[in-house]
Design a protein around this motif. Structure first.
Motif, PDB file in Angstrom:
ATOM      1  N   GLN A  71       0.828  -1.199   0.000  1.00 57.66           N
ATOM      2  CA  GLN A  71       0.000   0.000   0.000  1.00 57.66           C
ATOM      3  C   GLN A  71       0.870   1.259   0.000  1.00 57.66           C
ATOM      4  O   GLN A  71       0.575   2.229  -0.696  1.00 57.66           O
ATOM      5  CB  GLN A  71      -0.931   0.010   1.216  1.00 57.66           C
ATOM      6  N   HIS A  74       2.461   1.669  -3.512  1.00 55.85           N
ATOM      7  CA  HIS A  74       1.492   2.226  -4.451  1.00 55.85           C
ATOM      8  C   HIS A  74       1.267   3.705  -4.184  1.00 55.85           C
ATOM      9  O   HIS A  74       1.187   4.515  -5.125  1.00 55.85           O
ATOM     10  CB  HIS A  74       0.177   1.461  -4.341  1.00 55.85           C
ATOM     11  N   LEU A  78       1.952   6.859  -6.675  1.00 56.59           N
ATOM     12  CA  LEU A  78       0.804   7.711  -6.988  1.00 56.59           C
ATOM     13  C   LEU A  78       1.071   9.158  -6.600  1.00 56.59           C
ATOM     14  O   LEU A  78       0.708  10.084  -7.333  1.00 56.59           O
ATOM     15  CB  LEU A  78      -0.437   7.184  -6.263  1.00 56.59           C
ATOM     16  N   ASN A 142     -11.863   8.832  -6.699  1.00 55.50           N
ATOM     17  CA  ASN A 142     -10.878   7.762  -6.509  1.00 55.50           C
ATOM     18  C   ASN A 142      -9.959   7.600  -7.714  1.00 55.50           C
ATOM     19  O   ASN A 142      -9.456   6.516  -7.997  1.00 55.50           O
ATOM     20  CB  ASN A 142     -11.570   6.430  -6.194  1.00 55.50           C
ATOM     21  N   ASN A 143      -9.763   8.715  -8.419  1.00 50.78           N
ATOM     22  CA  ASN A 143      -8.914   8.726  -9.610  1.00 50.78           C
ATOM     23  C   ASN A 143      -7.843   9.798  -9.426  1.00 50.78           C
ATOM     24  O   ASN A 143      -8.143  10.901  -8.953  1.00 50.78           O
ATOM     25  CB  ASN A 143      -9.755   9.022 -10.856  1.00 50.78           C
ATOM     26  N   PRO A 144      -6.590   9.519  -9.788  1.00 46.75           N
ATOM     27  CA  PRO A 144      -5.544  10.546  -9.646  1.00 46.75           C
ATOM     28  C   PRO A 144      -5.851  11.828 -10.409  1.00 46.75           C
ATOM     29  O   PRO A 144      -5.347  12.900 -10.033  1.00 46.75           O
ATOM     30  CB  PRO A 144      -4.300   9.845 -10.199  1.00 46.75           C
ATOM     31  N   THR A 223     -10.505  10.384  -2.609  1.00 45.91           N
ATOM     32  CA  THR A 223     -10.080   9.019  -2.909  1.00 45.91           C
ATOM     33  C   THR A 223     -10.486   8.098  -1.763  1.00 45.91           C
ATOM     34  O   THR A 223     -10.630   8.534  -0.614  1.00 45.91           O
ATOM     35  CB  THR A 223      -8.551   8.923  -3.100  1.00 45.91           C
ATOM     36  N   SER A 225      -9.318   4.400  -2.115  1.00 44.71           N
ATOM     37  CA  SER A 225      -8.276   3.365  -2.128  1.00 44.71           C
ATOM     38  C   SER A 225      -7.013   3.855  -2.822  1.00 44.71           C
ATOM     39  O   SER A 225      -5.902   3.575  -2.360  1.00 44.71           O
ATOM     40  CB  SER A 225      -8.792   2.097  -2.817  1.00 44.71           C
ATOM     41  N   ASN A 226      -7.148   4.612  -3.933  1.00 41.58           N
ATOM     42  CA  ASN A 226      -5.983   5.149  -4.638  1.00 41.58           C
ATOM     43  C   ASN A 226      -5.516   6.427  -3.956  1.00 41.58           C
ATOM     44  O   ASN A 226      -5.644   7.527  -4.486  1.00 41.58           O
ATOM     45  CB  ASN A 226      -6.324   5.432  -6.107  1.00 41.58           C
ATOM     46  N   ARG A 227      -4.963   6.271  -2.772  1.00 44.72           N
ATOM     47  CA  ARG A 227      -4.590   7.432  -1.968  1.00 44.72           C
ATOM     48  C   ARG A 227      -3.092   7.698  -2.039  1.00 44.72           C
ATOM     49  O   ARG A 227      -2.292   6.791  -2.253  1.00 44.72           O
ATOM     50  CB  ARG A 227      -5.014   7.229  -0.512  1.00 44.72           C
TER      51      ARG A 227
END
Length: 282
Positions: A71, A74, A78, A142-144, A223, A225-227
């Protein structure tokens, strides 16, 4: 003059100055040094008294835990993508805006600058609700992409203000010579003025990158999950719900701080020249 005539007073002033510098440096660096020390200690050592805590044996288990955390890996990647994307867009838009505001005369230019300044004054929480509605409606939750464009709210005003003041101080002869040679305004900007603006671009880009890298509120809200790194570190969990893993948290904080320190050290000359550009006019 009095200090030069009285050697004792002169040396006392020098000693007082260096003592003050040491105290300020210790005050600023102590939290970071304590975080580094904590990152090399076991969880049980955190309950020791300071004297025993400092002398406790070191361990790299916290760093091993952090680097083996998928995590965190990632989130690091990100954060790099989001911060770099936001800085690239803000520099592109800010350069074009600064060139227009610093070189051309048109009606309402002062009003535009005041509006840009007013936008930068608002706290993030004041625009959070409206931005959340926009992010949900655009389907970028939840998108960059949502983070990249939301970060432009505080990076573009800063970039425009700094670059506008820098563009105003660039000699007009450079632009006039390129226009006489048949260059268009955009060619003049990117081929002539852009290299001259490099110190200011490095300064604004690096400061904007640091702001994006450390941003927490938007990353937590837009966000799930995509943090990026700040909310991921804040949500580190221990072996149980009552266990707070301060060691891994400090290790992760050091890992994400080191790249920023390295960037500042690498570009320190550009930062100083960029910040002092235009301060003294000859």
């Amino acid at each position: 003059m009095l200090a030069k005539r009285n050697p004792t007073l002169f040396y006392l002033q020098r000693i007082g100055f260096y003592v003050l510098v040491i105290l300020i440096a210790f005050y600023l660096l102590f939290p970071f040094l304590w975080a580094v020390l904590t990152s090399f200690r076991r969880g049980g050592d955190l309950f020791l008294v300071p004297s025993k805590f400092i002398l406790a044996p070191s361990t790299i288990s916290n760093y091993v835990t952090v680097f083996n955390n998928p995590q965190f890996q990632h989130a690091f990647l990100l954060s790099l993508i989001v911060a770099a994307g936001s800085v690239a867009l803000s520099l592109l838009i800010g350069t074009l805006a600064a060139y227009a505001l610093g070189r051309f005369r048109f009606k309402g230019k002062s009003m535009i600058l005041y509006i840009i300044l007013a936008v930068s004054v608002f706290p993030q929480i004041a625009v959070l609700g409206g931005l959340y509605t926009v992010v949900q409606a655009s389907g970028t939750y939840n998108n960059p992409v949502a983070l990249i464009f939301s970060y432009l709210i505080f990076t573009i005003p800063f970039t425009v203000w700094v670059l506008t003041s820098f563009v105003r101080d660039i000699p007009g002869e450079l632009e006039e010579a390129s226009l006489v040679d048949g260059a268009t305004p955009l060619q003049t900007l990117f081929r002539v003025l852009f290299p001259v603006m490099m110190p200011a671009l490095v300064t604004t880009g690096l400061l904007a990158f640091i702001n994006c890298w450390n941003e927490y509120l938007f990353a937590l809200t837009f966000t799930s999950s995509n943090r990026t790194i700040p909310p991921v570190i804040a949500n580190f969990s221990g072996a149980s719900q009552f266990d707070q893993p301060w060691g891994p948290i400090m290790a992760a904080s050091i890992v994400v701080t080191v790249p920023l320190i390295a960037l500042v050290l690498i570009f320190q000359r550009n930062i100083v020249s960029g910040l002092t550009a235009g301060a003294v006019k000859g």
